[in-house]
Design a protein around this motif. Structure first.
Motif, short mmCIF file in Angstrom:
data_model
loop_
_atom_site.label_atom_id
_atom_site.label_comp_id
_atom_site.label_asym_id
_atom_site.label_seq_id
_atom_site.Cartn_x
_atom_site.Cartn_y
_atom_site.Cartn_z
N THR A 74 0.84 -1.20 0.00
CA THR A 74 0.00 0.00 0.00
C THR A 74 0.87 1.25 0.00
O THR A 74 0.62 2.21 -0.75
N GLY A 75 1.91 1.24 0.82
CA GLY A 75 2.82 2.39 0.87
C GLY A 75 3.56 2.61 -0.44
O GLY A 75 3.76 3.76 -0.86
N ILE A 76 3.95 1.52 -1.09
CA ILE A 76 4.62 1.64 -2.39
C ILE A 76 3.68 2.30 -3.39
O ILE A 76 4.08 3.20 -4.13
N ARG A 77 2.44 1.86 -3.41
CA ARG A 77 1.48 2.44 -4.37
C ARG A 77 1.23 3.92 -4.08
O ARG A 77 1.06 4.72 -5.00
N LYS A 78 1.20 4.29 -2.80
CA LYS A 78 0.98 5.70 -2.45
C LYS A 78 2.15 6.56 -2.89
O LYS A 78 1.97 7.74 -3.20
N ARG A 79 3.35 5.99 -2.93
CA ARG A 79 4.55 6.75 -3.30
C ARG A 79 5.04 6.36 -4.70
O ARG A 79 6.21 6.52 -5.01
N GLU A 80 4.13 5.88 -5.52
CA GLU A 80 4.46 5.38 -6.86
C GLU A 80 5.30 6.36 -7.67
O GLU A 80 6.36 5.99 -8.22
N LYS A 81 4.87 7.59 -7.77
CA LYS A 81 5.59 8.57 -8.60
C LYS A 81 6.97 8.84 -8.03
O LYS A 81 7.97 8.85 -8.77
N GLU A 82 7.05 9.05 -6.73
CA GLU A 82 8.34 9.33 -6.09
C GLU A 82 9.33 8.17 -6.29
O GLU A 82 10.49 8.38 -6.65
N LEU A 83 8.86 6.94 -6.09
CA LEU A 83 9.73 5.78 -6.25
C LEU A 83 10.14 5.58 -7.70
O LEU A 83 11.29 5.24 -8.00
N THR A 84 9.21 5.82 -8.61
CA THR A 84 9.53 5.74 -10.04
C THR A 84 10.62 6.75 -10.38
O THR A 84 11.61 6.41 -11.06
N ASP A 85 10.48 7.97 -9.90
CA ASP A 85 11.47 9.01 -10.19
C ASP A 85 12.85 8.65 -9.62
O ASP A 85 13.87 8.91 -10.26
N ILE A 86 12.89 8.05 -8.45
CA ILE A 86 14.16 7.65 -7.85
C ILE A 86 14.85 6.59 -8.72
O ILE A 86 16.04 6.67 -9.00
N ILE A 87 14.08 5.61 -9.18
CA ILE A 87 14.66 4.56 -10.03
C ILE A 87 15.18 5.14 -11.34
O ILE A 87 16.26 4.78 -11.81
N VAL A 88 14.44 6.09 -11.91
CA VAL A 88 14.89 6.75 -13.15
C VAL A 88 16.21 7.48 -12.89
O VAL A 88 17.18 7.34 -13.65
N ARG A 89 16.27 8.23 -11.81
CA ARG A 89 17.46 9.03 -11.52
C ARG A 89 18.65 8.17 -11.12
O ARG A 89 19.78 8.46 -11.50
N GLU A 90 18.42 7.12 -10.34
CA GLU A 90 19.53 6.29 -9.87
C GLU A 90 20.00 5.27 -10.90
O GLU A 90 21.17 4.95 -10.97
N GLY A 91 19.06 4.73 -11.66
CA GLY A 91 19.41 3.63 -12.55
C GLY A 91 19.41 3.96 -14.03
O GLY A 91 19.82 3.15 -14.85
N GLY A 92 18.91 5.14 -14.37
CA GLY A 92 18.87 5.53 -15.77
C GLY A 92 17.79 4.82 -16.57
O GLY A 92 17.83 4.79 -17.80
N LYS A 93 16.81 4.25 -15.90
CA LYS A 93 15.71 3.58 -16.60
C LYS A 93 14.76 4.60 -17.20
O LYS A 93 14.69 5.74 -16.74
N THR A 94 13.98 4.14 -18.16
CA THR A 94 12.92 4.99 -18.68
C THR A 94 11.81 5.09 -17.64
O THR A 94 11.68 4.21 -16.77
#
Length: 161
Positions: A74-94
């Motif tokens: 539930t917490g992951i889904r609530k922070r979906e955008k923030e976590l997605t942005d972190i993965i993009v910035r840290e890992g270079g993913k789309t």
């Protein structure tokens, strides 16, 4: 810039070594955060805390342990955008691939929580007459995992769940 902390024994602790590892955005080489350069002593503290918690965690009914996984999902889904942005910035993913990883991680937590009601053991025929061997699974202790870099968020969750 965000300075991250280590999570040991149920709390975030300060970096006592005073050394940091720069977390870089691989696309821009910008330093996006600093993470503690943990020491052998930090690792020992984490292992000791995990071993101390193991017996109580093992005695916790599986349905209660599952509730933690559901709460994490539930917490992951609530922070979906923030976590997605972190993965993009840290890992270079789309964005798209990073978002799939975030949502798949939440789904996996829910999936593993569902196994709380489907605990499985085995009945093994014995070599002795009128006897069966009942095999029950139980935790044996603290472990570690070395993870590849390609799906960092999901793979950490998979080990934990």
């Amino acid at each position: 810039m965000k300075e991250l902390k280590m999570f040991i024994d149920g709390r975030f602790i300060e970096n006592e070594s005073g050394k940091w590892i720069k977390v870089l955005n691989p696309s821009t080489e910008e330093v996006i955060s600093l993470m503690p350069d943990g020491t052998v002593e930090d690792a020992r503290k984490a292992i000791d805390a995990a071993e101390k918690a193991q017996n109580q965690w093992e005695r916790t009914p599986s349905i209660e342990r599952a509730a933690y996984l559901t709460k994490i999902a539930t917490g992951i889904r609530k922070r979906e955008k923030e976590l997605t942005d972190i993965i993009v910035r840290e890992g270079g993913k789309t964005q798209g691939l990073a978002n799939v990883e975030v949502l798949f991680t939440a789904d996996y937590m829910d999936y593993m929580a569902g196994w709380a009601r489907r605990y499985e053991g085995e009945i093994i025929p014995s070599d002795r007459p009128h006897e069966n061997i009942f095999l029950f699974k139980r935790p044996i202790g603290v472990t570690t995992g070395i993870l590849p870099w390609n799906f960092p968020f999901f793979l950490v969750a998979r080990k934990a769940a």
